[in-house]
Design a protein around this motif. Structure first.
Motif, PDB file in Angstrom:
ATOM      1  N   GLY A  13       0.828  -1.201   0.000  1.00  0.00           N
ATOM      2  CA  GLY A  13       0.000   0.000   0.000  1.00  0.00           C
ATOM      3  C   GLY A  13       0.859   1.245   0.000  1.00  0.00           C
ATOM      4  N   SER A  14       0.331   2.258   0.664  1.00  0.00           N
ATOM      5  CA  SER A  14       0.974   3.558   0.690  1.00  0.00           C
ATOM      6  C   SER A  14       2.401   3.462   1.269  1.00  0.00           C
ATOM      7  CB  SER A  14       0.084   4.437   1.562  1.00  0.00           C
ATOM      8  OG  SER A  14       0.444   5.736   1.499  1.00  0.00           O
ATOM      9  N   ARG A  15       2.559   2.703   2.343  1.00  0.00           N
ATOM     10  CA  ARG A  15       3.887   2.585   2.964  1.00  0.00           C
ATOM     11  C   ARG A  15       4.755   1.581   2.201  1.00  0.00           C
ATOM     12  NH1 ARG A  15       5.377   6.657   5.230  1.00  0.00           N
ATOM     13  NH2 ARG A  15       6.945   5.516   6.388  1.00  0.00           N
ATOM     14  N   GLY A  16       4.247   0.362   2.030  1.00  0.00           N
ATOM     15  CA  GLY A  16       5.071  -0.690   1.429  1.00  0.00           C
ATOM     16  C   GLY A  16       5.547  -0.321   0.046  1.00  0.00           C
ATOM     17  N   ALA A  60      -1.595 -12.993  -3.523  1.00  0.00           N
ATOM     18  CA  ALA A  60      -2.837 -12.258  -3.249  1.00  0.00           C
ATOM     19  C   ALA A  60      -3.083 -12.030  -1.760  1.00  0.00           C
ATOM     20  CB  ALA A  60      -4.025 -12.999  -3.863  1.00  0.00           C
ATOM     21  N   SER A  61      -2.239 -12.588  -0.905  1.00  0.00           N
ATOM     22  CA  SER A  61      -2.425 -12.333   0.534  1.00  0.00           C
ATOM     23  C   SER A  61      -1.139 -12.595   1.303  1.00  0.00           C
ATOM     24  CB  SER A  61      -3.539 -13.220   1.111  1.00  0.00           C
ATOM     25  OG  SER A  61      -3.048 -14.541   1.245  1.00  0.00           O
ATOM     26  N   ASP A  62      -1.105 -12.058   2.518  1.00  0.00           N
ATOM     27  CA  ASP A  62       0.012 -12.313   3.441  1.00  0.00           C
ATOM     28  C   ASP A  62       0.159 -13.808   3.682  1.00  0.00           C
ATOM     29  OD1 ASP A  62      -2.482 -12.381   4.706  1.00  0.00           O
ATOM     30  OD2 ASP A  62      -1.912 -11.103   6.386  1.00  0.00           O
ATOM     31  N   ASP A  63      -0.980 -14.498   3.933  1.00  0.00           N
ATOM     32  CA  ASP A  63      -0.926 -15.930   4.245  1.00  0.00           C
ATOM     33  C   ASP A  63      -0.317 -16.721   3.095  1.00  0.00           C
ATOM     34  OD1 ASP A  63      -2.084 -15.406   6.659  1.00  0.00           O
ATOM     35  OD2 ASP A  63      -4.115 -15.966   6.050  1.00  0.00           O
ATOM     36  N   MET A  80      -2.056  -3.668   7.519  1.00  0.00           N
ATOM     37  CA  MET A  80      -2.710  -2.792   8.495  1.00  0.00           C
ATOM     38  C   MET A  80      -2.429  -3.241   9.933  1.00  0.00           C
ATOM     39  SD  MET A  80      -4.021  -0.151   7.262  1.00  0.00           S
ATOM     40  CE  MET A  80      -5.406   0.340   8.265  1.00  0.00           C
ATOM     41  N   ASP A  81      -2.689  -2.337  10.861  1.00  0.00           N
ATOM     42  CA  ASP A  81      -2.257  -2.451  12.258  1.00  0.00           C
ATOM     43  C   ASP A  81      -2.492  -3.821  12.904  1.00  0.00           C
ATOM     44  OD1 ASP A  81      -2.477   0.171  11.408  1.00  0.00           O
ATOM     45  OD2 ASP A  81      -3.307   0.938  13.272  1.00  0.00           O
ATOM     46  N   ARG A  82      -3.665  -4.400  12.646  1.00  0.00           N
ATOM     47  CA  ARG A  82      -4.022  -5.590  13.422  1.00  0.00           C
ATOM     48  C   ARG A  82      -3.457  -6.896  12.856  1.00  0.00           C
ATOM     49  NH1 ARG A  82      -7.961  -4.834  17.604  1.00  0.00           N
ATOM     50  NH2 ARG A  82      -8.234  -2.587  17.780  1.00  0.00           N
ATOM     51  N   GLY A 367       9.990  12.868   2.752  1.00  0.00           N
ATOM     52  CA  GLY A 367       9.438  11.636   3.328  1.00  0.00           C
ATOM     53  C   GLY A 367       9.642  11.612   4.833  1.00  0.00           C
ATOM     54  N   HIS A 368       8.683  12.206   5.588  1.00  0.00           N
ATOM     55  CA  HIS A 368       8.806  12.316   7.046  1.00  0.00           C
ATOM     56  C   HIS A 368      10.097  13.008   7.435  1.00  0.00           C
ATOM     57  CE1 HIS A 368       5.685   9.000   7.467  1.00  0.00           C
ATOM     58  NE2 HIS A 368       5.260   9.949   8.257  1.00  0.00           N
ATOM     59  N   GLY A 369      10.381  14.145   6.829  1.00  0.00           N
ATOM     60  CA  GLY A 369      11.576  14.927   7.186  1.00  0.00           C
ATOM     61  C   GLY A 369      12.864  14.140   6.992  1.00  0.00           C
TER      62      GLY A 369
HETATM   63  N1  LIG Z   1       5.910   4.756   9.909  1.00  0.00           N
HETATM   64  C1  LIG Z   1       5.037   5.678   9.617  1.00  0.00           C
HETATM   65  O1  LIG Z   1       5.269   6.856   9.801  1.00  0.00           O
HETATM   66  C2  LIG Z   1       3.703   5.301   9.043  1.00  0.00           C
HETATM   67  C3  LIG Z   1       2.957   6.232   8.298  1.00  0.00           C
HETATM   68  C4  LIG Z   1       1.728   5.825   7.782  1.00  0.00           C
HETATM   69  C5  LIG Z   1       1.263   4.551   8.032  1.00  0.00           C
HETATM   70  N2  LIG Z   1       1.997   3.691   8.782  1.00  0.00           N
HETATM   71  C6  LIG Z   1       1.532   2.312   9.076  1.00  0.00           C
HETATM   72  O2  LIG Z   1       1.710   1.496   7.941  1.00  0.00           O
HETATM   73  C7  LIG Z   1       0.685   0.501   7.869  1.00  0.00           C
HETATM   74  C8  LIG Z   1       0.113   0.537   6.459  1.00  0.00           C
HETATM   75  O3  LIG Z   1      -0.426   1.823   6.223  1.00  0.00           O
HETATM   76  P1  LIG Z   1      -0.666   2.359   4.729  1.00  0.00           P
HETATM   77  O4  LIG Z   1      -0.863   3.823   4.828  1.00  0.00           O
HETATM   78  O5  LIG Z   1       0.376   1.825   3.812  1.00  0.00           O
HETATM   79  O6  LIG Z   1      -2.077   1.683   4.437  1.00  0.00           O
HETATM   80  P2  LIG Z   1      -2.576   1.117   3.040  1.00  0.00           P
HETATM   81  O7  LIG Z   1      -4.008   0.771   3.196  1.00  0.00           O
HETATM   82  O8  LIG Z   1      -2.198   2.047   1.943  1.00  0.00           O
HETATM   83  O9  LIG Z   1      -1.705  -0.212   2.868  1.00  0.00           O
HETATM   84  C9  LIG Z   1      -2.010  -1.434   3.464  1.00  0.00           C
HETATM   85  C10 LIG Z   1      -1.971  -2.468   2.342  1.00  0.00           C
HETATM   86  O10 LIG Z   1      -2.152  -3.760   2.915  1.00  0.00           O
HETATM   87  C11 LIG Z   1      -2.919  -4.487   1.971  1.00  0.00           C
HETATM   88  N3  LIG Z   1      -3.516  -5.663   2.584  1.00  0.00           N
HETATM   89  C12 LIG Z   1      -4.732  -5.776   3.195  1.00  0.00           C
HETATM   90  N4  LIG Z   1      -4.932  -7.043   3.576  1.00  0.00           N
HETATM   91  C13 LIG Z   1      -3.824  -7.739   3.214  1.00  0.00           C
HETATM   92  C14 LIG Z   1      -3.448  -9.108   3.322  1.00  0.00           C
HETATM   93  N5  LIG Z   1      -4.240  -9.998   3.906  1.00  0.00           N
HETATM   94  N6  LIG Z   1      -2.245  -9.475   2.834  1.00  0.00           N
HETATM   95  C15 LIG Z   1      -1.417  -8.574   2.254  1.00  0.00           C
HETATM   96  N7  LIG Z   1      -1.730  -7.265   2.107  1.00  0.00           N
HETATM   97  C16 LIG Z   1      -2.915  -6.872   2.589  1.00  0.00           C
HETATM   98  C17 LIG Z   1      -3.953  -3.495   1.476  1.00  0.00           C
HETATM   99  O11 LIG Z   1      -4.561  -3.890   0.263  1.00  0.00           O
HETATM  100  C18 LIG Z   1      -3.075  -2.253   1.312  1.00  0.00           C
HETATM  101  O12 LIG Z   1      -2.544  -2.131  -0.002  1.00  0.00           O
HETATM  102  C19 LIG Z   1      -0.325   0.857   8.948  1.00  0.00           C
HETATM  103  O13 LIG Z   1      -0.255  -0.041  10.018  1.00  0.00           O
HETATM  104  C20 LIG Z   1       0.063   2.254   9.407  1.00  0.00           C
HETATM  105  O14 LIG Z   1      -0.109   2.446  10.784  1.00  0.00           O
HETATM  106  C21 LIG Z   1       3.196   4.049   9.276  1.00  0.00           C
END
Ligand SMILES: NC(=O)c1ccc[n+]([C@@H]2O[C@H](COP(=O)([O-])OP(=O)(O)OC[C@H]3O[C@@H](n4cnc5c(N)ncnc54)[C@H](O)[C@@H]3O)[C@@H](O)[C@H]2O)c1
Length: 432
Positions: A13-16, A60-63, A80-82, A367-369
């Motif tokens: 996602g946004s971070r990865g 298609a998934s973490d698992d 995501m967090d959980r 990117g975060h300073g």
């Molecule tokens: N370090 C930092 O400063 C910072 C900043 C923003 C977010 N974060 C953390 O990064 C994490 C991700 O945030 P984000 O903004 O990238 O969110 P995001 O929603 O953009 O990315 C999460 C990704 O995980 C994917 N995903 C969902 N279920 C999945 C699964 N079962 N297997 C694999 N991938 C799966 C989603 O499709 C999505 O692309 C969060 O926990 C957030 O707290 C950290």
């Protein structure tokens, strides 16, 4: 080990994919992405197109990815967090070193279990507390450690989230509900708790916290407001109107900032047309006063550290831009820092004021300073050198999580004082 370190990204996602993967382009001698997992096909396509990952190494998934034999040296866990703990623990068991997004988990027992797992497997587990890797906080820490302030006595810190950022992430977006992700003081401010702990240089003993959800509630909606902005008769006078925000607002409209965060969260490879379509039906087109959000929009925390050092912290949704400020006082001097302006103003008592300008005119530290790439340099250098001593390893990070979760516990109980050692013991007992 010879570089580059091979990487599997769990959660593109946004971070990865948007924050960390570009490190490969800038520093190909350090990082090579070889696999990725995400349920969204558009994210996996982007991973293949931009970083040359083979289609059969996209899952298609973490698992699914974690069911494969070990695919790389390192796993970046950016789901995501959980699901962080589940993913990171499975990866360490498979022999990956792990770079783990914060928060570790909203459940303290799970945070402690992950710390245990890192000890048990002997793998590197670094948490993405990017602020420690910025020039701003590194300069402050150096100032404290060098003794320029004398003995540290107080810290006052604030995180100003930005009204539009808060609406995007914590009202309409991913982190609006505690039961789905985390309380705001953990999600947003575990970074700040980590910085307070780092600058204090000693353990936090107790916290007390107040705050709540004040503004983003149905009773504050303009008269006659609709559930979605595109149908709303009050949209012209509302600064939260979604089209205005994501198309023309100077802070976050595509016309001003281009196709980057946060508009790329609303639609992949965003254009004005794609954004309009996403806002008609998606979560970011909802009225900010009629969402299903419950996280606090303002919160204060009082903290007591060993040796009598005290700190206060305030997080607020209500600022124009995104910035942090901090003031430290010691027996020999005081320093005031503004991360938005990238300046530190130091007064050593009896001496002239000194202003330290940390501005990055060339944009080298974006990117975060500068924290995002600073973190990645530090992490990959550690893996390449075979070292173990990480600046934001899981042991250090767990402390910030204890502080944040204890603060939330206090806030939910009207400001009750929480003893952190007892709070941690209780979580350990519950986990056992
Ligand atoms: N370090 C930092 O400063 C910072 C900043 C923003 C977010 N974060 C953390 O990064 C994490 C991700 O945030 P984000 O903004 O990238 O969110 P995001 O929603 O953009 O990315 C999460 C990704 O995980 C994917 N995903 C969902 N279920 C999945 C699964 N079962 N297997 C694999 N991938 C799966 C989603 O499709 C999505 O692309 C969060 O926990 C957030 O707290 C950290």
């Amino acid at each position: 080990m010879a570089g580059p370190v091979t990487v599997a990204i769990c959660g593109c996602g946004s971070r990865g994919l948007d924050a960390y993967a570009p490190f490969q382009t800038a520093f190909p001698e350090k990082m090579k992405i070889v696999a990725g997992a995400d349920p969204r096909p558009d994210r996996l396509e982007k991973l293949q197109k931009l970083y040359g990952v083979a289609p059969d190494m996209c899952f298609a998934s973490d698992d699914e990815m974690l069911a494969q034999p070990k695919l790389a040296d390192v796993m970046i866990v950016a789901t995501m967090d959980r699901t962080h703990v589940k993913n990171a623990a499975a990866a360490m068991e498979k022999g990956y070193d792990v770079l783990l997004e914060k928060p570790i988990s909203p459940d303290l027992g799970q945070c402690l279990a992950l710390r245990e797992k890192a000890h048990e497997t002997g793998r590197i587990a670094v948490v993405c507390h990017v602020l420690r890797y910025t020039r701003f906080y590194a300069a402050l820490e150096e100032m404290v450690r060098s003794g320029q302030l004398g003995r540290l006595v107080t810290i006052e810190a604030s995180e100003n989230v930005g009204w539009w950022h808060f609406a995007h992430s914590f009202v309409r977006g991913n982190w609006r509900r505690q039961d789905e992700t985390s309380p705001m003081i953990l999600q947003k401010c575990c970074h700040d708790m980590d910085i307070l702990r780092w600058l204090a240089g000693r353990r936090c003993l107790a916290v007390q916290s107040f705050g709540g959800l004040d503004f983003f509630r149905p009773e504050n909606a303009p008269a006659g407001a609709a559930a979605r902005c595109c149908e709303c008769p009050a949209r012209d006078g509302c600064r939260f109107d979604a089209e205005k925000l994501y198309l023309t607002d100077p802070h976050c409209g595509i016309e001003h900032i281009g196709p980057q965060w946060p508009v790329d969260v609303v639609a992949t490879d965003p254009t004005p047309e794609k954004l309009r379509a996403a806002l008609r039906t998606g979560p970011y087109g909802r009225c900010v006063f009629r969402c299903d959000n419950d996280v606090a929009d303002h919160q204060t925390v009082d903290l007591l550290f060993e040796g009598g050092l005290t700190a206060t912290f305030t997080a607020s949704a209500f600022s124009d831009t995104i910035y942090r400020t901090i003031k430290l006082t010691g027996t020999e001097g005081e320093v005031w820092g503004d991360m938005g302006r990238q300046t530190l103003t130091l007064h050593r008592f009896g001496q002239p004021e000194e202003v330290i300008d940390l501005k990055d005119e060339k944009g080298l530290f974006s990117g975060h300073g500068g924290g995002d790439f600073g973190l990645l340099h530090s992490f990959f250098d550690l893996v390449l050198s075979g070292g173990r001593d990480a600046l934001t390893g899981v042991d250090a990070s767990v402390e910030s999580h204890v502080m944040a979760l204890a603060a939330e516990h206090s806030r939910a109980r009207g400001g009750e004082t929480v003893d952190l050692a007892a709070f941690e013991r209780q979580a350990l007992g519950a986990e056992a």
